[in-house]
Write a protein that holds these residues in place. Structure first.
Motif, mmCIF file in Angstrom:
data_model
loop_
_atom_site.group_PDB
_atom_site.id
_atom_site.type_symbol
_atom_site.label_atom_id
_atom_site.label_comp_id
_atom_site.label_asym_id
_atom_site.label_seq_id
_atom_site.Cartn_x
_atom_site.Cartn_y
_atom_site.Cartn_z
ATOM 1 N N ARG A 139 0.836 -1.202 0.000
ATOM 2 C CA ARG A 139 0.000 0.000 0.000
ATOM 3 C C ARG A 139 0.864 1.242 0.000
ATOM 4 O O ARG A 139 2.023 1.196 0.410
ATOM 5 C CB ARG A 139 -0.898 0.013 1.240
ATOM 6 N N ALA A 140 0.267 2.346 -0.439
ATOM 7 C CA ALA A 140 0.976 3.626 -0.465
ATOM 8 C C ALA A 140 -0.072 4.729 -0.294
ATOM 9 O O ALA A 140 -1.270 4.488 -0.505
ATOM 10 C CB ALA A 140 1.718 3.779 -1.792
ATOM 11 N N PRO A 141 0.358 5.932 0.066
ATOM 12 C CA PRO A 141 -0.629 7.003 0.282
ATOM 13 C C PRO A 141 -1.411 7.332 -0.994
ATOM 14 O O PRO A 141 -0.833 7.417 -2.075
ATOM 15 C CB PRO A 141 0.234 8.201 0.694
ATOM 16 N N GLU A 142 -2.722 7.467 -0.840
ATOM 17 C CA GLU A 142 -3.622 7.869 -1.948
ATOM 18 C C GLU A 142 -4.519 8.980 -1.416
ATOM 19 O O GLU A 142 -5.032 8.888 -0.315
ATOM 20 C CB GLU A 142 -4.460 6.672 -2.398
ATOM 21 N N GLY A 143 -4.707 10.029 -2.217
ATOM 22 C CA GLY A 143 -5.569 11.142 -1.816
ATOM 23 C C GLY A 143 -4.712 12.269 -1.242
ATOM 24 O O GLY A 143 -3.483 12.151 -1.189
ATOM 25 N N PRO A 144 -5.331 13.377 -0.837
ATOM 26 C CA PRO A 144 -6.766 13.631 -0.898
ATOM 27 C C PRO A 144 -7.269 13.799 -2.337
ATOM 28 O O PRO A 144 -6.501 14.120 -3.236
ATOM 29 C CB PRO A 144 -6.930 14.936 -0.117
ATOM 30 N N PHE A 145 -8.571 13.544 -2.486
ATOM 31 C CA PHE A 145 -9.171 13.694 -3.809
ATOM 32 C C PHE A 145 -10.645 14.061 -3.664
ATOM 33 O O PHE A 145 -11.296 13.669 -2.699
ATOM 34 C CB PHE A 145 -9.034 12.392 -4.612
ATOM 35 N N VAL A 146 -11.145 14.801 -4.661
ATOM 36 C CA VAL A 146 -12.509 15.332 -4.583
ATOM 37 C C VAL A 146 -13.533 14.238 -4.911
ATOM 38 O O VAL A 146 -13.361 13.492 -5.867
ATOM 39 C CB VAL A 146 -12.640 16.549 -5.537
ATOM 40 N N ASP A 147 -14.563 14.133 -4.082
ATOM 41 C CA ASP A 147 -15.573 13.098 -4.282
ATOM 42 C C ASP A 147 -16.863 13.682 -4.850
ATOM 43 O O ASP A 147 -16.928 14.857 -5.213
ATOM 44 C CB ASP A 147 -15.797 12.312 -2.979
ATOM 45 N N LEU A 148 -17.882 12.821 -4.894
ATOM 46 C CA LEU A 148 -19.182 13.193 -5.461
ATOM 47 C C LEU A 148 -19.789 14.446 -4.833
ATOM 48 O O LEU A 148 -20.548 15.156 -5.473
ATOM 49 C CB LEU A 148 -20.173 12.061 -5.151
#
Ligand SMILES: C/C(=C\C(=O)O)CCOP(=O)(O)O
Ligand SMILES: [Mn+2]
Length: 433
Positions: free
Chosen positions: A244-253
């Motif tokens: 695993r690796a860091p994912e995000g932040p990201f804009v959601d619905l």
């Protein structure tokens, strides 16, 4: 027009022939924000095609530019027809026509820098591919679902947000070897709709796509033998996890930042690009109309069906855009009984577990018109008799106001009492015209 290869190119041809608005950017755009700005400019209004600096392939966005685009793609002339097209596809998935992979695809190389990833919003954790469908099989069960891919800024890795649903289960079962996957980017949006439709585990979403498209040609990937639509613009063979690796932040619905998490790494093995069709890389604007429609429409259909089973006449169901087509529903019904409003609201909450607030209105109110809906709440709703409160129910993970996954849910029955209908009827200006 049937598009059994499910290519974006044939979908765009059909959209053009049906008079859809299609805008072509004259100059290549910067992958950082500039492409996102163009997509946003035409969000919910028109298809955009463009080039992006650093990539040799054409790009396309807002393929589902409006409800009418989705309806012609489903061969439907009304809400009810559109819902029933999807529901028929879910209950009778179609079959596949197998073709040779090498007749459609050529290798473009390997490595995460080939991924058509763009930067959208200021605080994004990296560049993102937003239309990627992950296909995986374990034993007899195959699954296709949409997951965003983040490419880190230094391009040293790609990580995939895997919410705890079917792919997550397969990944866990695959253990420390990781899960072989085929990732497809750039397909007819009916394949995306099928992949977003959440059938039960064991139902292959590509079968649902086949039913929607009137057949589906699939090619088996050379390394893992996974079936992919032959018209896909890009196919990536990869292993997902176990690291695993860091994912995000990201804009959601909900047009909010989803926080960063440790997510499975995508180990890219081979990248193939279509040589038969123009390989349009499809980009979905996070929190944009297309994102909401692809996620929300299958839930709207499920709500319609659940409500139609419990009250005699449903006029319209809408998951509203301001609620991300995810948290808020407005349902208009032809009331036969004073209890129908609450029954309809409870049926909707059961049909879509992420739903938080439901407003039920009479059939003279159009759920697509927020002004009319508010008027109904102002004049027909009383909290002592029209409100149902469900404390501490399972809520959407996207709702920042939920606590430990629990939320209060509400049904607002804003329908008028049957016996006093006259008092609640809007006046009309007299005269003949
Ligand atoms: C629709 C979701 C994410 C997105 O597209 O931004 C997943 C949310 O799922 P919940 O079950 O509502 O948590
Ligand atoms: Mn599934």
């Amino acid at each position: 027009m049937r598009n059994i290869d499910a290519s974006v190119e044939l979908f765009l041809e059909e959209a053009r022939s049906r008079g859809a608005k299609l805008v072509e950017a004259p100059e290549p755009l910067d992958p950082r924000y500039e492409a996102a700005r163009l997509i946003k400019q035409y969000d919910g209004r028109g298809i955009v095609v463009y080039r992006v600096r650093g990539f040799g392939w054409p790009f396309a966005s807002n393929l589902i530019a409006g409800r009418e685009t989705l309806y012609w793609a489903l061969g439907a002339g009304s809400d009810v027809e559109a819902y029933s097209r999807l529901s028929r596809a879910l209950s009778s998935p179609g079959g596949f026509e197998e073709r040779r992979f090498s007749s459609f695809f050529e290798e473009a190389g390997s490595g995460v820098s080939l991924l058509p990833a763009l930067r959208f919003y200021e605080k994004d954790g990296g560049s993102y591919v937003t239309s990627s469908i992950f296909i995986a099989c374990r034993g007899d069960v195959c699954n296709a679902s949409i997951h965003r891919i983040m490419v880190s800024d230094d391009k040293s890795y790609a990580a995939v947000r895997v919410v705890p649903r079917h792919l997550y289960r397969m990944l866990r079962e695959a253990g420390d070897k990781g899960l072989p996957v085929a990732v497809v980017i750039g397909v007819d949006p009916r394949v995306l709709l099928a992949a977003a439709s959440s059938p039960s585990y064991g139902v292959f979403e590509l079968g649902i796509a086949s039913a929607l498209l009137g057949g589906l040609a699939v090619c088996r990937t050379p390394l893992h033998g996974l079936p992919v639509p032959c018209g896909s613009s890009m196919v990536i063979e990869a292993r997902l996890g176990p690291d695993r690796a860091p994912e995000g932040p990201f804009v959601d619905l909900l047009q909010l930042y989803d926080r960063a998490r440790e997510e499975p790494v995508l180990h890219v093995e081979h990248v193939y690009v279509n040589k038969v069709y123009k390989p349009y890389m499809h980009v979905i604007l996070p929190g944009g109309y297309e994102h909401m429609m692809l996620m929300g429409f299958p839930r709207e259909a499920a709500i319609y069906e659940a409500v139609a089973r419990t009250v005699p006449h449903v006029r319209k169901v809408r998951l509203t855009p301001a609620g991300g087509m995810w948290l808020h529903a407005v349902i208009s019904i032809e009331k036969q009984h004073d209890g129908d409003g609450k029954t309809a609201g409870l049926a909707a909450l059961a049909a879509h577990p992420s739903l938080k607030h439901v407003v039920v209105v009479d059939s003279d109110i159009d759920p697509d018109d927020p002004w009319e809906v508010e008027w109904a709440i102002a004049t027909r709703f009383q909290a002592d008799r029209g409100l149902v409160v469900i404390p501490h129910a399972r809520g959407s993970t996207l709702d920042p106001s939920a606590r430990e996954g629990l939320t209060y849910k509400l049904v607002l029955d804003a329908t008028a009492p049957i016996r006093e209908r006259e008092r609640y009827t809007r006046p009309r200006i007299g005269g003949s015209s």
